[in-house]
Design a protein around this motif. Structure first.
Motif, PDB file in Angstrom:
ATOM      1  N   GLY A 235      55.317  41.074  42.036  1.00 34.94           N
ATOM      2  CA  GLY A 235      53.951  40.862  41.570  1.00 34.94           C
ATOM      3  C   GLY A 235      53.646  39.391  41.312  1.00 34.94           C
ATOM      4  O   GLY A 235      54.494  38.500  41.466  1.00 34.94           O
ATOM      5  N   SER A 236      52.397  39.114  40.913  1.00 35.45           N
ATOM      6  CA  SER A 236      51.989  37.747  40.602  1.00 35.45           C
ATOM      7  C   SER A 236      50.740  37.761  39.732  1.00 35.45           C
ATOM      8  O   SER A 236      50.013  38.762  39.673  1.00 35.45           O
ATOM      9  N   LEU A 237      50.508  36.647  39.069  1.00 34.01           N
ATOM     10  CA  LEU A 237      49.285  36.438  38.299  1.00 34.01           C
ATOM     11  C   LEU A 237      48.479  35.336  38.971  1.00 34.01           C
ATOM     12  O   LEU A 237      49.037  34.346  39.446  1.00 34.01           O
ATOM     13  N   ALA A 238      47.164  35.498  38.993  1.00 35.28           N
ATOM     14  CA  ALA A 238      46.263  34.464  39.505  1.00 35.28           C
ATOM     15  C   ALA A 238      45.253  34.160  38.412  1.00 35.28           C
ATOM     16  O   ALA A 238      44.570  35.059  37.919  1.00 35.28           O
ATOM     17  N   VAL A 239      45.172  32.897  38.029  1.00 33.15           N
ATOM     18  CA  VAL A 239      44.292  32.473  36.939  1.00 33.15           C
ATOM     19  C   VAL A 239      43.223  31.548  37.505  1.00 33.15           C
ATOM     20  O   VAL A 239      43.537  30.492  38.051  1.00 33.15           O
ATOM     21  N   ASP A 240      41.975  31.961  37.373  1.00 36.36           N
ATOM     22  CA  ASP A 240      40.850  31.118  37.789  1.00 36.36           C
ATOM     23  C   ASP A 240      40.330  30.369  36.568  1.00 36.36           C
ATOM     24  O   ASP A 240      39.991  30.984  35.551  1.00 36.36           O
ATOM     25  N   MET A 241      40.232  29.025  36.685  1.00 37.12           N
ATOM     26  CA  MET A 241      39.890  28.198  35.530  1.00 37.12           C
ATOM     27  C   MET A 241      38.917  27.105  35.929  1.00 37.12           C
ATOM     28  O   MET A 241      38.768  26.769  37.106  1.00 37.12           O
ATOM     29  N   MET A 242      38.287  26.539  34.919  1.00 32.96           N
ATOM     30  CA  MET A 242      37.480  25.329  35.084  1.00 32.96           C
ATOM     31  C   MET A 242      38.130  24.232  34.255  1.00 32.96           C
ATOM     32  O   MET A 242      38.405  24.409  33.067  1.00 32.96           O
ATOM     33  N   CYS A 243      38.380  23.098  34.906  1.00 37.68           N
ATOM     34  CA  CYS A 243      38.990  21.952  34.222  1.00 37.68           C
ATOM     35  C   CYS A 243      37.894  20.966  33.889  1.00 37.68           C
ATOM     36  O   CYS A 243      37.244  20.420  34.793  1.00 37.68           O
ATOM     37  N   GLN A 244      37.674  20.733  32.592  1.00 43.01           N
ATOM     38  CA  GLN A 244      36.579  19.855  32.187  1.00 43.01           C
ATOM     39  C   GLN A 244      36.812  19.318  30.779  1.00 43.01           C
ATOM     40  O   GLN A 244      37.249  20.044  29.892  1.00 43.01           O
ATOM     41  N   GLU A 245      36.523  18.035  30.598  1.00 40.63           N
ATOM     42  CA  GLU A 245      36.567  17.393  29.287  1.00 40.63           C
ATOM     43  C   GLU A 245      37.900  17.611  28.570  1.00 40.63           C
ATOM     44  O   GLU A 245      37.955  17.907  27.383  1.00 40.63           O
TER      45      GLU A 245
END
Length: 267
Positions: free
Chosen positions: A167-177
């Motif tokens: 299995g695997s994990l996928a993390v969607d993120m926004m990089c800001q400030e």
């Protein structure tokens, strides 16, 4: 886009409008006085392909390329922030010239971490001028002492795989400030789906539950996920590095683009 280039474009745009008005008036005056005569551009243009605008375009590309290279001549090939990041030895950088995506990889115990971001997300002009205006206001009234972070909002995608499970994990993120804001976390039973770019994998992903919106989770669960990621190096220092490296790479890719386009026009 670098702040210098954004400022230069703004100044150039204003100057261009004034020049166009002046040129139009001059053209009309010469036309009335009968001084204008037709000119053949085809002779000089033939060495640059088949268009009459090739020479002028090539010259303008050369002018821009010269300006960019001169502005970079006193800068180190590898800036201090990048040297410091590499010296930590935590993340490996996969940066392919002429590609807009950058990948950071590292191992953590029996896990393989792969974080990808793109320089396409840079919105240079507006953020640069907004931050500069905010800094000037802070300097003038002295009411705010906090440093204005000159960072761009950049979307990042993290995949975590383990050698002990498929299995695997996928993390969607926004990089800001200087921070990562998580959108959602997806679990894949078939680990390759998290990073496989084939049409078959894309079709399979469409039917998979992507996980809830992260900010709808219980606060305590959100905090534990944050600790989970920070322990693996998804922290403030990385969130500050990504926009800085994206701007550095964008500048280099812009110069390569100018060189490539000019070479093609001149061929």
């Amino acid at each position: 886009m670098s702040a210098i280039r954004a400022l230069r474009q703004l100044t150039t745009a204003s100057s261009r409008a004034a020049v166009l008005r002046s040129t139009s008036a001059g053209v009309r005056a010469r036309s009335v006085s009968g001084l204008m005569s037709p000119r053949a551009f085809s002779v000089s243009a033939r060495s640059f392909g088949q268009g009459t605008a090739d020479v002028a375009l090539s010259n303008k590309l050369q002018e821009e390329l010269k300006y960019e290279k001169e502005s970079m001549v006193d800068l180190p090939k590898e800036p201090e922030f990048l040297q410091g990041f590499k010296a930590q030895g935590r993340w490996q950088i996969e940066d392919t010239p002429l590609h807009d995506e950058v990948t950071l990889t590292r191992k953590f115990g029996n896990e393989n971490l792969r974080l990808t971001f793109s320089i396409v997300d840079i919105r240079g002009e507006q953020e640069d001028f907004d931050n500069e205006a905010a800094s000037e206001e802070n300097d003038e009234d002295g009411s705010q002492e906090e440093e204005v972070l000159n960072t761009y909002p950049i979307r990042a995608s993290l995949t975590v795989t383990k050698s002990s499970t498929p299995g695997s994990l996928a993390v969607d993120m926004m990089c800001q400030e200087g921070q990562f804001v998580i959108d959602n976390i997806t679990y894949y039973q078939e680990g390759s789906l998290a990073s496989d770019l084939t049409a078959e994998a894309d079709w399979k992903r469409r039917g998979i539950y992507m996980g809830p919106q992260f900010d709808t989770l219980d606060i305590g669960l959100q905090e534990e996920f944050d600790k989970f990621l920070q322990e693996r190096g998804i922290d403030q220092s990385l969130a500050l590095f990504i926009p800085e490296f994206a701007e550095f790479k964008e500048q280099g890719e812009y110069v390569r683009w100018l060189e490539g386009v000019k070479g093609f026009v001149d061929a």
